[in-house]
Scaffold this active site. Sequence first.
Site, PDB file in Angstrom:
ATOM      1  N   ASN A 132     -41.006  35.067 -15.903  1.00 45.31           N
ATOM      2  CA  ASN A 132     -41.975  35.282 -14.828  1.00 45.31           C
ATOM      3  C   ASN A 132     -43.183  36.092 -15.307  1.00 45.31           C
ATOM      4  OD1 ASN A 132     -40.713  33.945 -12.556  1.00 45.31           O
ATOM      5  ND2 ASN A 132     -39.147  35.531 -12.652  1.00 45.31           N
TER       6      ASN A 132
ATOM      7  N   GLY B   9     -37.484  35.703  -9.251  1.00 43.93           N
ATOM      8  CA  GLY B   9     -38.852  36.203  -9.293  1.00 43.93           C
ATOM      9  C   GLY B   9     -39.025  37.500 -10.049  1.00 43.93           C
TER      10      GLY B   9
ATOM     11  N   SER C 148     -34.495  34.167 -11.682  1.00 45.02           N
ATOM     12  CA  SER C 148     -33.937  33.030 -10.945  1.00 45.02           C
ATOM     13  C   SER C 148     -33.056  32.124 -11.796  1.00 45.02           C
ATOM     14  CB  SER C 148     -35.071  32.198 -10.333  1.00 45.02           C
ATOM     15  OG  SER C 148     -35.982  31.778 -11.343  1.00 45.02           O
TER      16      SER C 148
ATOM     17  N   HIS D 215     -36.866  25.193 -12.270  1.00 42.55           N
ATOM     18  CA  HIS D 215     -35.478  25.645 -12.218  1.00 42.55           C
ATOM     19  C   HIS D 215     -34.503  24.512 -12.542  1.00 42.55           C
ATOM     20  CE1 HIS D 215     -37.713  28.495  -9.635  1.00 42.55           C
ATOM     21  NE2 HIS D 215     -36.945  29.364 -10.273  1.00 42.55           N
TER      22      HIS D 215
ATOM     23  N   ASP E  70     -39.096  21.410  -8.359  1.00 38.73           N
ATOM     24  CA  ASP E  70     -40.220  22.256  -8.750  1.00 38.73           C
ATOM     25  C   ASP E  70     -40.538  22.174 -10.240  1.00 38.73           C
ATOM     26  OD1 ASP E  70     -38.164  23.701  -9.920  1.00 38.73           O
ATOM     27  OD2 ASP E  70     -38.299  25.395  -8.544  1.00 38.73           O
TER      28      ASP E  70
END
Length: 213
Positions: A104, A75, A38, A191, A188
């Site tokens: 991830n 992801g 991402s 990011h 979040d």
Amino acid sequence: MRSCSWQRRDFIAALVSACFAAGATAASPAVILVVGDSLSAEYGLKRGSGWVALLEDRLAKEKIPAKVVNASISGDTTSGGRARLPALLAQHKPTLVVLELGGNDALRGLPISGTEDNLAQMAQAAQKAGAKVLLVGMQVPPNYGTDYTRRFSEAYVKVAKQYKAGLVPFLLAGVADVPDARALFQADGIHPRAEAHPKMLENVWPELRKLLK
């Protein structure tokens, strides 16, 4: 004498043709394949504002003939990238592969040995396909523990040394490790916002530029 003259003329024509062909090959643009997650897939961002898109603008500005293929998926893990890479290599025939994966894996608590092996296998596959390799490293927060944090960062260094690949130690240097870091991230907290992506490109650019020479 006429026969000799034609043979000489044919030889010269063939030589000139070969020179033009060699020149055309040398002028062929590089193909940069970015295989990431991402952080490279513009998650939560307006299209064209992520560091990979900014890379295209930088290449054009500096008049470097190169095509960028962004094959990043939000992801994705190193195992996902490893599974996807063979088809991407066959389809795009890159001259440079940028591997931006691993974050991830850490978020899911996957074994570092598996992450390191996946990165190594991807580097090997890319080089066998005739591409140079640039590893873009990630670091994890200190709450993961000192040992895990150290070994995770070292995995990128070990693979880069083993395959003589380029290495960006930390994609988010100057973004995640500054006093006002929270302001550079989306809600979040994972990011980066668009404002952070120029710095991310600046982290990648020096090592990528070396591999394009």
